[in-house]
Design an enzyme around this catalytic site. Structure first.
Site, PDB file in Angstrom:
ATOM      1  N   SER A 240      36.978  45.080  47.183  1.00 52.57           N
ATOM      2  CA  SER A 240      37.282  43.780  46.595  1.00 52.57           C
ATOM      3  C   SER A 240      38.801  43.627  46.568  1.00 52.57           C
ATOM      4  O   SER A 240      39.521  44.564  46.919  1.00 52.57           O
ATOM      5  CB  SER A 240      36.741  43.718  45.178  1.00 52.57           C
ATOM      6  OG  SER A 240      37.491  44.613  44.374  1.00 52.57           O
ATOM      7  N   LYS A 241      39.266  42.483  46.143  1.00 50.15           N
ATOM      8  CA  LYS A 241      40.725  42.234  46.110  1.00 50.15           C
ATOM      9  C   LYS A 241      41.450  43.334  45.346  1.00 50.15           C
ATOM     10  O   LYS A 241      42.490  43.825  45.741  1.00 50.15           O
ATOM     11  CB  LYS A 241      41.009  40.896  45.436  1.00 50.15           C
ATOM     12  CG  LYS A 241      40.855  39.743  46.389  1.00 50.15           C
ATOM     13  CD  LYS A 241      41.992  38.751  46.222  1.00 50.15           C
ATOM     14  CE  LYS A 241      42.062  37.819  47.410  1.00 50.15           C
ATOM     15  NZ  LYS A 241      41.485  36.533  47.209  1.00 50.15           N
ATOM     16  N   ARG A 242      40.826  43.704  44.219  1.00 54.63           N
ATOM     17  CA  ARG A 242      41.409  44.724  43.349  1.00 54.63           C
ATOM     18  C   ARG A 242      41.597  46.046  44.103  1.00 54.63           C
ATOM     19  O   ARG A 242      42.514  46.810  43.850  1.00 54.63           O
ATOM     20  CB  ARG A 242      40.443  44.907  42.169  1.00 54.63           C
ATOM     21  CG  ARG A 242      40.765  45.956  41.150  1.00 54.63           C
ATOM     22  CD  ARG A 242      39.778  45.834  39.998  1.00 54.63           C
ATOM     23  NE  ARG A 242      38.399  45.984  40.452  1.00 54.63           N
ATOM     24  CZ  ARG A 242      37.778  47.149  40.581  1.00 54.63           C
ATOM     25  NH1 ARG A 242      38.399  48.261  40.305  1.00 54.63           N
ATOM     26  NH2 ARG A 242      36.529  47.207  40.983  1.00 54.63           N
TER      27      ARG A 242
END
Ligand code: GLU
Length: 467
Positions: A240-242
């Protein structure tokens, strides 16, 4: 014949890090085998494909140092050819017109839901007479997928994978508005571009079984497949972006060097023994699809940072100065030619510690900041009465040192002498000096700093603390 591979991004956003790895693997394979690496922009989704996204993908590939052979192919421009193939299949009885209404399709979907199975087109129009066609309704063209038996693909990464044909849908080739689907376009283009190996994310493995039958129906040779496991986050969850699921340009912005990214991405799912650090030429020499792992690789920022630190230390000093200049300018610094010369002189010391270009720029800023320097809290503490005394002693001693003698060695000798004469530990001199010269308690050695700053700038900085 040498292999021909392709990288086929859909230009609906930036060059995502996962796609960048797919591009890299294709490129490495082509360069290793002496084959060709082609670029195909899959821009058939007219609503979501944009020119800025195409530019960003091209820029991202160029930044990574990945090139491609021949002119890029734009999929949408080949629409006519895709349509012709669909009609050729209809003519040969291998595809058919389907007039099912959206309501009928919804009913099939409902039924599938109720029976807890995936939706599958029920074949209503598969064997119906064309004469039954309702008037005034535009059909879709569906592929006549095999309904019995099984399909086996010997994937270069996944091994032998078999699917029961009853799971295969009569997929749509042309939509009611006449536009070709991804499934059709991809197969026609792969054939026409003479693609021999399809290396892509394993989210396309299911598609491979459908595409396989299209190749067969057209009597075309089926390319070799290599479906690479997707990249996961450090915790094993989907990226994910994280976790770092960002565009390549974000990595440039975060201060990673392209050669570090190439090395890191190559190691992400592929390996050559225990080698962690290798040049791109070595990667080309060693690359082999057989060594791509079957399980998802985990994106690990700590590893990337370490690699990046390595490549920063290896990098040419002038290049690093050129790379930090725009970052320093963004922080509000105006960089004169003298500043640039100072940065260049200080670079061998600065680059030893930085893990990213952001860190490198931050750590270099003190060299060229206008006086008075901003002081961080720890530096401030070091300049207490005792600290200021040490600075004053050093300032007095340094004033006697001529420009021509201003070397790291003589500077160190003076500091030792001051320490000895005044019975102070060298560290008790170095730390407040560091604070006065840099505004921070962490930096390269103070002798290096003084030598880089030069006599005039050093004394100017010390003078500020000696009144
Ligand atoms: N355009 C597809 C994507 O971006 C890739 C298709 C393929 O590699 O076959 O996911």
């Amino acid at each position: 014949m040498p292999p021909i591979v392709r990288f086929a991004p859909s230009p609906t956003g930036y060059l995502h890090i996962g796609s960048a790895r797919t591009a890299l693997f294709n490129w490495l394979y082509a360069r290793h085998t002496g084959g060709k690496c082609l670029l195909r922009i899959e821009d058939t989704d007219r609503k979501r494909s944009t020119q800025p996204a195409i530019n960003a993908i091209v820029k991202g590939l160029e930044w990574l140092g990945l090139d491609w052979d021949d002119e890029p192919v734009f999929q949408f421009a080949r629409l006519q050819r895709h349509t012709e193939v669909a009609y050729d299949l209809v003519k040969r009885g291998l595809a058919y017109k389907c007039y099912c209404s959206p309501e009928e399709l919804e009913e099939m979907r409902e039924k599938a839901r109720a029976e807890k199975r995936p939706m599958k087109y029920d074949g209503t129009w598969r064997d119906r007479e064309p004469a039954d066609a309702p008037v005034g309704l535009d059909p879709v063209i569906r592929f006549k997928a095999p309904q019995t038996g099984e399909t086996t693909i010997n994937d270069m990464v996944q091994g032998v994978v078999t699917v029961a044909n009853e799971q295969l849908d009569d997929m749509i080739l042309l939509r009611a508005d006449g536009t070709p689907t991804y499934m059709l376009s991809v197969v026609v283009d792969d054939h026409d571009m003479d693609i021999t190996h399809i290396i892509r994310g394993d989210d396309h493995l299911n598609n491979a079984f459908r595409q396989y039958h299209l190749f067969k129906a057209m009597d075309w040779e089926v390319p070799e497949y290599a479906h690479i496991p997707l990249i996961h986050g450090e915790d094993g969850a989907k990226l994910s972006k994280r976790h770092g699921a960002l565009g390549v340009e974000a990595y440039e912005e975060m201060g990673y060097l392209p050669e570090a990214m190439r090395n890191y991405l190559a190691r992400l799912g592929w390996g050559h023994g225990d080698d962690e650090i290798f040049t791109t030429d070595q990667a080309i020499e060693w690359f082999d699809v057989a060594n791509i792992g079957k399980s998802p690789a985990r994106f690990d920022f700590a590893k990337l940072n370490n690699l990046n630190g390595h490549y920063i230390r290896e990098a040419n000093d002038q290049r690093l100065v050129d790379l930090i200049k725009p970052r320093l300018e963004k922080l509000g610094q105006v960089i004169s030619p003298t500043d640039e010369a100072i940065l260049l002189k200080g670079m061998p010391g600065l680059k030893q510690r930085a893990k990213t270009m952001v860190e490198l720029a931050d750590s270099a800023a003190f060299y060229i900041m206008p006086l008075p320097l901003p002081m961080d809290e720890k530096a401030q503490k070091l300049l207490d009465d005792t600290g200021l005394q040490a600075v004053a002693l050093m300032q007095a001693a340094l004033t006697g040192l001529e420009n021509g003698q201003w070397t790291e060695e003589s500077l160190e000798a003076i500091a030792r002498e001051v320490a000895e004469t005044n019975d102070i530990k060298l560290g008790k001199i170095a730390q407040p000096m560091r604070a006065a010269l840099t505004g921070s308690n962490i930096s390269p050695s103070i002798f290096e700093i003084m030598s880089v700053l030069g006599r005039e700038q050093t004394l100017q900085r010390l003078d500020q603390w000696c009144k």
